[in-house]
Design an enzyme around this catalytic site. Structure first.
Site, PDB file in Angstrom:
ATOM      1  N   HIS A 213      -0.492 -28.281  -8.750  1.00  0.00           N
ATOM      2  CA  HIS A 213      -0.520 -27.460  -9.970  1.00  0.00           C
ATOM      3  C   HIS A 213      -0.088 -28.274 -11.197  1.00  0.00           C
ATOM      4  O   HIS A 213       0.604 -27.755 -12.086  1.00  0.00           O
ATOM      5  CB  HIS A 213       0.377 -26.223  -9.842  1.00  0.00           C
ATOM      6  CG  HIS A 213      -0.047 -25.235  -8.805  1.00  0.00           C
ATOM      7  ND1 HIS A 213      -0.803 -24.131  -9.088  1.00  0.00           N
ATOM      8  CD2 HIS A 213       0.165 -25.201  -7.459  1.00  0.00           C
ATOM      9  CE1 HIS A 213      -1.021 -23.433  -7.976  1.00  0.00           C
ATOM     10  NE2 HIS A 213      -0.451 -24.076  -6.973  1.00  0.00           N
TER      11      HIS A 213
ATOM     12  N   ASN B 175      -1.055 -16.768  -7.189  1.00  0.00           N
ATOM     13  CA  ASN B 175      -2.340 -17.449  -7.350  1.00  0.00           C
ATOM     14  C   ASN B 175      -3.404 -16.427  -7.750  1.00  0.00           C
ATOM     15  O   ASN B 175      -3.168 -15.227  -7.664  1.00  0.00           O
ATOM     16  CB  ASN B 175      -2.766 -18.115  -6.037  1.00  0.00           C
ATOM     17  CG  ASN B 175      -2.108 -19.479  -5.831  1.00  0.00           C
ATOM     18  OD1 ASN B 175      -1.543 -20.052  -6.762  1.00  0.00           O
ATOM     19  ND2 ASN B 175      -2.195 -19.990  -4.624  1.00  0.00           N
TER      20      ASN B 175
ATOM     21  N   HIS C  33      10.526 -20.698  -8.981  1.00  0.00           N
ATOM     22  CA  HIS C  33      11.069 -20.763  -7.622  1.00  0.00           C
ATOM     23  C   HIS C  33      11.049 -19.364  -7.010  1.00  0.00           C
ATOM     24  O   HIS C  33      11.505 -18.408  -7.642  1.00  0.00           O
ATOM     25  CB  HIS C  33      12.507 -21.304  -7.675  1.00  0.00           C
ATOM     26  CG  HIS C  33      13.235 -21.233  -6.377  1.00  0.00           C
ATOM     27  ND1 HIS C  33      12.628 -21.490  -5.168  1.00  0.00           N
ATOM     28  CD2 HIS C  33      14.530 -20.928  -6.085  1.00  0.00           C
ATOM     29  CE1 HIS C  33      13.518 -21.344  -4.197  1.00  0.00           C
ATOM     30  NE2 HIS C  33      14.664 -21.001  -4.725  1.00  0.00           N
TER      31      HIS C  33
END
Ligand code: HEM
Length: 759
Positions: A137, A209, A401
């Site tokens: 990414h 995603n 995270h």
């Protein structure tokens, strides 16, 4: 353009300068861009500015992280206080400098002196400007925004930011997975959709995603899939692509990857815009309410503009013509006031010991739960309304995270999720140079931080106290654990079934084909056609036949028609299935065809003939702005046509930048056109029409975009041979044509123009 000339004969030099300045001002005034994208918050002057003044403000649409201390307290300072201050150039220590163009030398022809502290500081800092790009990414674009909760999730979670009407600042980073930081936006790939909610109970990162499933079921294989998909280790090609042997080698050997792979081969792999992507948390999460009751959920982002994709040819052309297409689109839309919006929704499942729903294993990240079985229930709205002020400080340094969870949201045992809980912080230790990255302004929580973590590289906080340990008496016992009624994060006490310690998956994870077939069967004919062409292209780029044959076997296990079509394209025989074909009902919610959507922030290309209906063009231009879209005038030359500013010339414009094309005249060849060369190359007779305009029409037609023309523009349609075909409208006036084209745009494309060889 007329500029009043008032010469003062006593000072001829000054008089000439005044006239030039007045002219420049007038031109600047007229040509100040009214379409998004121009850099800087004020138009530059032709002459170098010499009067000291404070830095210009950011552009109106730019935002920045709130000014918070490293431990989450509001400072009240304006966000501009985070950036460079004052009118004068200084050293990093604030001493004013009078020269930054010449190093300090032993004479004009002598060597540079070691004592040149300014030279050393400037060059040393520059030498260390780069940090490692993300291991995956790496290519991304971010924006600030606001999340407003509907309150509909209050029954299932105690998370405060989901209470009715609660507004929470967010930062979102969209990304591709495979490419390096400078790679093209429009490659075929999965897109990241990571959202940082700065809640007052601690930051929540939803690291999603644009596809609801993942390649692998266990995080331990993440390095393997990424090594296979990244460029080959010897030649480091191809960049940002899956069309190569190592990728297909892996996915054909790890058949659990087939589901995600088909999503990539579908139109979802080439989004039109970040604004037209869905987002998926992929894993199942566990929500817990104030009473301690739990449910399992999957998170979904639903774009206001609907799911919309590029065609493969557009994506390829854009890779060269505008590699920043998605980034530009995001920033331009926000600048134009067409704020990207999504609804956050959840699919809710009972938290049973089996952790399944309708026979689907909720811990398997290669499986979806069709929306027809568990509807997505909206719980809030996300609006992106500010672009970053500084790419590096915000988009590059943001650190997501999965373990950033507020009370009320917890994880499940999905083995992919479990591995991710380790990986993100671990990678950020290297990427952001130490353990204090949550103190970087974009990562600072909006909740009070009292973590007893101390020291380390780049420590920004100045902690008081002498007892950063627990229990202590020297700091009066501070900090204290929060009690049951003090809103602490509670790890939901889930029972873990007694079992031997093994390296194994549940048996239910062995089904690798039924949901791929479900996806395939849910597609419309045109979407199926695109999937077939994508597989054929990608496998066609592989060198090794064994890999193609192995992948064809997986395709045969998904659907024989799909397999046969691709095998034909590859010139190979289609194998028979080796597993029974799953009997699965389609999920219509997976198709992106057949509905209508708003067209905010879409690009309207208007080809202008300087000798034709400029009043009409002016009216259409205003109508396009009024409809929340952006008009780009394309003319034979730059500058002005009449009093209308030109954004693209026939030389700089290309069809792939526009969502629709309007032709306001016959646009004869511009001086830089070479019609003879076009004709020799076999292009249509372009004597009367600029060949680049004909190319735009041909491409827009091939890409199933709406095309409109009036006046002389109708001749262009006839010359291109597309007059009277679906989605090509003509009319007496620009306004009439634009209205018709706008209606077509709602369906995203003129779908009937695409051929489909499969039902
Ligand atoms: C459902 C599966 C996954 C999803 C949805 C996902 C999503 C993402 C997204 C959106 C980013 C970009 C974050 C950003 O914009 O800064 C990212 C980065 C990353 N992901 Fe994942 N990922 C998945 C699986 C994994 C797995 C299994 C691992 C490792 C075990 C992993 C490791 C990483 C790493 C190391 C980064 C770079 C983070 C950084 O440098 O900030 N991901 N992932």
């Amino acid at each position: 353009m007329e500029v009043p000339v008032q010469m003062d004969s006593s000072k001829p030099a000054k008089a000439v300068k005044d006239v030039v300045e007045a002219a420049a001002e007038k031109v600047a005034g007229v040509l100040t861009p009214d379409v998004p994208g121009a850099p800087g918050s004020a138009p530059p002057t032709v002459e170098e500015p010499t009067t000291p003044h404070d830095p210009l403000p950011p552009k109106a649409e730019q935002g920045a992280p709130e000014t918070r201390t490293p431990t989450g307290a509001k400072t009240g300072a304006p966000t501009t206080a985070n950036g460079q201050q004052g009118a004068f150039l200084t050293t990093s220590q604030g001493a004013r400098l009078r020269d930054t163009d010449h190093s300090l030398k032993a004479g004009p022809r002598g060597p540079i002196l070691l004592q040149d502290h300014h030279f050393r500081e400037k060059i040393t800092h520059f030498d260390h400007e780069r940090i490692p790009e993300r291991v995956v990414h790496a290519r991304g674009a971010g924006a600030h925004g606001l999340f407003t909760a509907y309150g509909t999730a209050e029954k299932v979670t105690k998370a405060g930011f989901l209470k009715k009407g609660r507004e929470t600042e967010v930062f979102v980073r969209f990304s591709t997975v495979l490419g390096s930081r400078g790679s093209a936006d429009t490659v075929r790939d999965t897109r990241g959709f990571a959202t940082k909610f700065y809640t007052d109970e601690g930051t929540f990162d939803l690291v999603a995603n644009n596809m609801p499933v993942f390649f692998i079921q266990d995080a331990i294989k993440f390095p393997d899939i990424i090594h296979a998909a990244k460029p080959h280790p010897d030649r480091e090609i191809p960049q940002a692509q899956s069309a190569h042997d190592t990728f297909w080698d892996f996915v054909s050997l790890h058949t659990e990857a087939q589901h995600h792979t088909m999503w990539n081969m579908s139109d979802r792999g080439i989004p039109r815009s970040y604004r037209t992507m869905e987002g998926f948390g992929v894993h199942t999460f566990r929500l817990v309410n104030a009473a301690g009751e739990t449910v399992l959920v999957k998170f979904h982002w639903k774009p206001k503009l609907g799911v919309h994709s590029l065609t493969w040819e557009e994506a390829q052309l854009l890779g060269g013509i505008d590699p920043d297409f998605h980034r530009r689109d995001l920033y331009d839309a926000i600048e134009a006031g067409a704020y990207p919006e999504w609804e956050l929704g959840i699919q809710v499942f009972p938290d049973t010991p089996e952790e399944t729903f309708a026979g689907i294993d909720l811990l398997d990240p290669t499986k979806i739960v069709p929306e027809e079985l568990a509807p997505v229930q909206p719980i809030g709205r996300l609006t992106l309304n500010r672009t970053p002020t500084n790419f590096f400080a915000e988009t590059e340094q943001v650190a997501f995270h999965l373990g950033h969870l507020p009370p009320g949201i917890d994880v499940t045992n999905d083995p992919l999720l479990q591995g991710r809980l380790f990986s993100y912080v671990d990678t950020q230790l290297t990427r952001l140079g130490g353990p204090n990255f949550s103190q970087i302004p974009i990562n600072r929580p909006h909740a009070p931080v009292n973590d007893m973590l101390r020291d380390g590289f780049h420590q920004h906080a100045v902690h008081a106290g002498v007892a950063p340990y627990r229990p202590n008496s020297l700091d009066g016992g501070n900090p204290f654990p929060a009690g049951d009624d003090e809103n602490a994060f509670v790890d939901v006490p889930v029972t873990v079934a007694e079992a031997p310690k093994v390296r194994a998956n549940p048996v239910s994870f062995d089904d690798h084909y039924s949901q791929v077939r479900l996806f395939w069967l849910s597609m419309s004919p045109v979407e199926k056609e695109h999937i077939i062409r994508a597989y054929t292209f990608e496998l066609g780029k592989c060198y090794h036949q064994a890999i193609k044959e192995r992948q064809l076997q997986s395709l045969a296990n998904i659907d024989p028609v799909l397999c046969a079509e691709i095998a034909t394209g590859l010139g190979l025989p289609a194998p028979q299935p080796t597993v029974p074909l799953a009997d699965v009902p389609p999920s219509p919610a997976l198709s992106q065809v057949g509905r209508e959507w708003p067209s905010d922030g879409r690009m309207v290309g208007i080809v202008v003939d300087p000798d034709a209906d400029l009043d009409g063009v002016g009216q259409v231009r205003r109508a396009v702005f009024a409809a929340g879209m952006v008009p780009l005038l394309i003319a034979p030359h730059g500058g002005l046509v009449g009093d209308l500013p030109v954004q693209r010339t026939f030389a700089t414009g290309r069809s792939v930048e526009f969502d629709v094309l309007l032709l306001a005249g016959a646009s004869a060849p511009a001086p830089d056109a070479i019609p003879a060369r076009e004709a020799t190359a076999g292009a249509a007779d372009s004597a009367a029409v600029d060949p680049r305009v004909l190319l735009m029409v041909e491409e827009c037609w091939r890409h199933a975009k709406a095309i409109g023309a009036w006046g002389g523009g109708v001749t262009v349609l006839e010359r291109a041979g597309v007059a009277g075909t679906p989605g090509v409208v003509t009319g007496d006036s620009g306004a009439e044509v634009f209205t018709a084209v706008q209606r077509l745009l709602a369906a995203h494309r003129v779908w009937e123009r695409f051929p489909a060889s499969v039902a």
